[in-house]
Design a protein around this motif. Structure first.
Motif, short mmCIF file in Angstrom:
data_model
loop_
_atom_site.label_atom_id
_atom_site.label_comp_id
_atom_site.label_asym_id
_atom_site.label_seq_id
_atom_site.Cartn_x
_atom_site.Cartn_y
_atom_site.Cartn_z
N SER A 244 0.84 -1.19 0.00
CA SER A 244 0.00 0.00 0.00
C SER A 244 0.88 1.24 0.00
N VAL A 245 0.32 2.34 -0.48
CA VAL A 245 1.07 3.59 -0.59
C VAL A 245 0.25 4.73 0.00
N ALA A 246 0.87 5.52 0.85
CA ALA A 246 0.27 6.76 1.34
C ALA A 246 1.11 7.92 0.82
N ARG A 247 0.46 8.90 0.20
CA ARG A 247 1.16 10.09 -0.30
C ARG A 247 0.75 11.29 0.53
N ILE A 248 1.77 11.91 1.12
CA ILE A 248 1.54 13.08 1.97
C ILE A 248 1.99 14.32 1.21
N SER A 249 1.14 15.34 1.18
CA SER A 249 1.50 16.65 0.65
C SER A 249 1.21 17.66 1.75
N ALA A 250 2.24 18.36 2.20
CA ALA A 250 2.08 19.23 3.36
C ALA A 250 2.75 20.58 3.15
N VAL A 251 2.05 21.64 3.52
CA VAL A 251 2.61 22.99 3.49
C VAL A 251 3.53 23.16 4.69
N ILE A 252 4.75 23.62 4.43
CA ILE A 252 5.71 23.87 5.50
C ILE A 252 5.65 25.35 5.87
N GLU A 253 5.37 25.61 7.12
CA GLU A 253 5.23 26.98 7.58
C GLU A 253 6.56 27.74 7.50
N ASP A 254 6.48 29.06 7.40
CA ASP A 254 7.68 29.90 7.28
C ASP A 254 8.64 29.67 8.44
N ASP A 255 9.92 29.64 8.08
CA ASP A 255 11.01 29.50 9.05
C ASP A 255 11.00 28.17 9.79
N LYS A 256 10.21 27.20 9.32
CA LYS A 256 10.18 25.87 9.94
C LYS A 256 10.96 24.90 9.04
N THR A 257 11.49 23.86 9.64
CA THR A 257 12.26 22.85 8.89
C THR A 257 11.66 21.48 9.15
N ILE A 258 11.47 20.71 8.09
CA ILE A 258 11.05 19.32 8.22
C ILE A 258 11.97 18.47 7.33
N TRP A 259 12.57 17.44 7.90
CA TRP A 259 13.49 16.59 7.16
C TRP A 259 12.75 15.35 6.65
N VAL A 260 13.29 14.74 5.62
CA VAL A 260 12.73 13.48 5.13
C VAL A 260 12.69 12.46 6.25
N GLU A 261 13.76 12.42 7.05
CA GLU A 261 13.83 11.47 8.17
C GLU A 261 12.69 11.70 9.17
N ASP A 262 12.29 12.97 9.34
CA ASP A 262 11.18 13.28 10.25
C ASP A 262 9.88 12.65 9.76
N LEU A 263 9.63 12.76 8.45
CA LEU A 263 8.40 12.18 7.90
C LEU A 263 8.41 10.66 7.96
N VAL A 264 9.57 10.06 7.76
CA VAL A 264 9.68 8.60 7.89
C VAL A 264 9.33 8.18 9.30
N ASP A 265 9.89 8.86 10.29
CA ASP A 265 9.60 8.54 11.69
C ASP A 265 8.11 8.73 12.00
N LEU A 266 7.53 9.80 11.47
CA LEU A 266 6.12 10.09 11.70
C LEU A 266 5.23 8.97 11.14
N CYS A 267 5.53 8.54 9.91
CA CYS A 267 4.72 7.50 9.27
C CYS A 267 4.90 6.15 9.96
N LEU A 268 6.12 5.85 10.38
CA LEU A 268 6.37 4.59 11.09
C LEU A 268 5.59 4.53 12.40
N LYS A 269 5.48 5.66 13.07
CA LYS A 269 4.72 5.71 14.32
C LYS A 269 3.24 5.50 14.05
N ALA A 270 2.73 6.09 12.96
CA ALA A 270 1.31 5.97 12.64
C ALA A 270 0.97 4.59 12.08
N ILE A 271 1.81 4.08 11.16
CA ILE A 271 1.59 2.77 10.52
C ILE A 271 2.91 2.03 10.54
N PRO A 272 3.17 1.15 11.50
CA PRO A 272 4.49 0.54 11.67
C PRO A 272 4.83 -0.56 10.67
#
Length: 360
Positions: A244-272
């Protein structure tokens, strides 16, 4: 009644009129073609009957005066416009590729082949744009460590170069991460499809991150029915699971940083139940147990990821699309969940769900 001309009669007619049309044509061409010196066909081609040079001029140098004399149809007057004289929302290049050094969460950089899509708006009175300027603007930053801020600088550069008012830049790549197996402690690289997008509309700018997460989904209904067959009749049965595939599209707020590793960790927590890279027997058994502990419908998938994204401060509006490519059915189960107005749509691209297939 018209007389029918037989092939034999036709041949006789040609013979009685002298040279055929084909012969006359060849004779005319022969008169226009310069004579071949010593049967040298290549040298004969060099002698153009109207004086054109057929050899590539390797030593020719372009100076400023010559460049100024060259035609530029793309920047020509509006009288050259074909079709409706109306503004174009986006015009530019797609799938222009080059290696870029992407910053990682650890502070290092990875050189990754990156596909670039860049476009600008075009006023109704303008015929076109010089698309090479997009690439030239881009190469000014090609050796720099890359992130969303760099992409925004590039966008502003070619927006100014092309004297446009709206612009868009999207950078797509496959991001490798070394992942450990569940029980054997083997390691292998998992690749994640990622795209960064920067959109400039007037003076406002929007930064978006797109990310695909690939996991295994075990059907809760199928799991319960399999257990019922085992318990009530002693019948072995297996629930259906699928990639299965989940595609996330997210607006990143000004002056904020999100790394690819952060999204991997987030998805693993939600769907291990992320798909595995390196697997021995103990890992395969562990994966079966992990799936049995986390059965999930496609509706569950988008809600679980929504809840995880909603807790992360760098994100503004977002959209989650999930596709469970069923092993029970010959069709897929799909779901879309959005937050905010950025990704709300009445109509979707009819090929959108088809693009969620993971090809490894």
């Amino acid at each position: 009644m018209n007389e029918i001309v037989l092939p034999k009669q036709l041949n006789n007619a040609k013979a009685s009129t002298g040279a055929s049309f084909g012969e006359e044509k060849m004779e005319a061409i022969s008169r226009a073609t310069p004579s071949k010196v010593d049967n040298d066909f290549g040298r004969a081609l060099d002698q153009d009957p109207i004086g054109l040079n057929r050899n590539y001029p390797e030593n020719f140098v372009v100076n400023d005066a010559y460049k100024a004399s060259m035609p530029d149809l793309q920047n020509g007057p509006s009288s050259l416009i074909k079709g409706s004289k109306t503004a174009i929302q986006h015009v530019g290049i797609s799938n222009f590729r080059l290696p870029l050094k992407w910053r990682t969460r650890s502070g290092e950089s990875l050189a990754l082949e990156t596909s670039v899509t860049g476009s600008v708006s075009l006023e109704a009175s303008k015929k076109g744009i010089n698309m090479s300027r997009i690439m030239r603007s881009f190469y000014k930053y090609a050796d720099s460590p890359f992130d969303l801020e760099t992409a925004e600088q590039i966008l502003k550069t070619y927006l100014d170069d092309l004297e446009s008012f709206d612009a868009r830049l999207q950078l797509s790549f496959r991001y490798p991460m070394l992942k450990r197996s569940l029980r054997s402690n083997l390691e292998g690289y998992q690749y994640y499809d990622v795209a960064y997008e920067v959109i400039r509309k007037g003076k406002s700018s929007t930064k978006i991150m797109h990310f695909d997460y690939v996991y295994s989904s075990t059907c809760p209904c199928s799991l319960e029915l399999s257990e019922h067959a085992r318990n009530s009749r002693g019948q072995i049965a297996t629930p259906h699971s699928q990639r299965s595939v989940a595609r996330i599209s997210a607006v990143i707020e000004d002056d904020k940083t999100i790394w690819v590793e952060d999204l991997v960790d987030l998805c693993l927590k939600a769907i291990p139940t992320e798909t595995q890279v390196m697997v021995k027997r103990e890992d395969e058994q562990a994966f079966a147990e992990l799936n049995g502990s986390n059965p999930i419908f496609v509706e569950d998938a988008v809600r679980l990821i929504y809840a995880a994204l909603d807790e992360v401060s760098p994100f503004g509006d977002f959209r989650v699309i999930a596709s469970h490519q069923e092993s029970l059915h010959s069709h897929d189960a799909v779901s879309i969940l959005t937050k905010g107005g950025t990704f709300e749509q009445v109509s979707y691209d009819h090929r959108m769900f088809a693009s969620l297939y993971h090809v490894g």
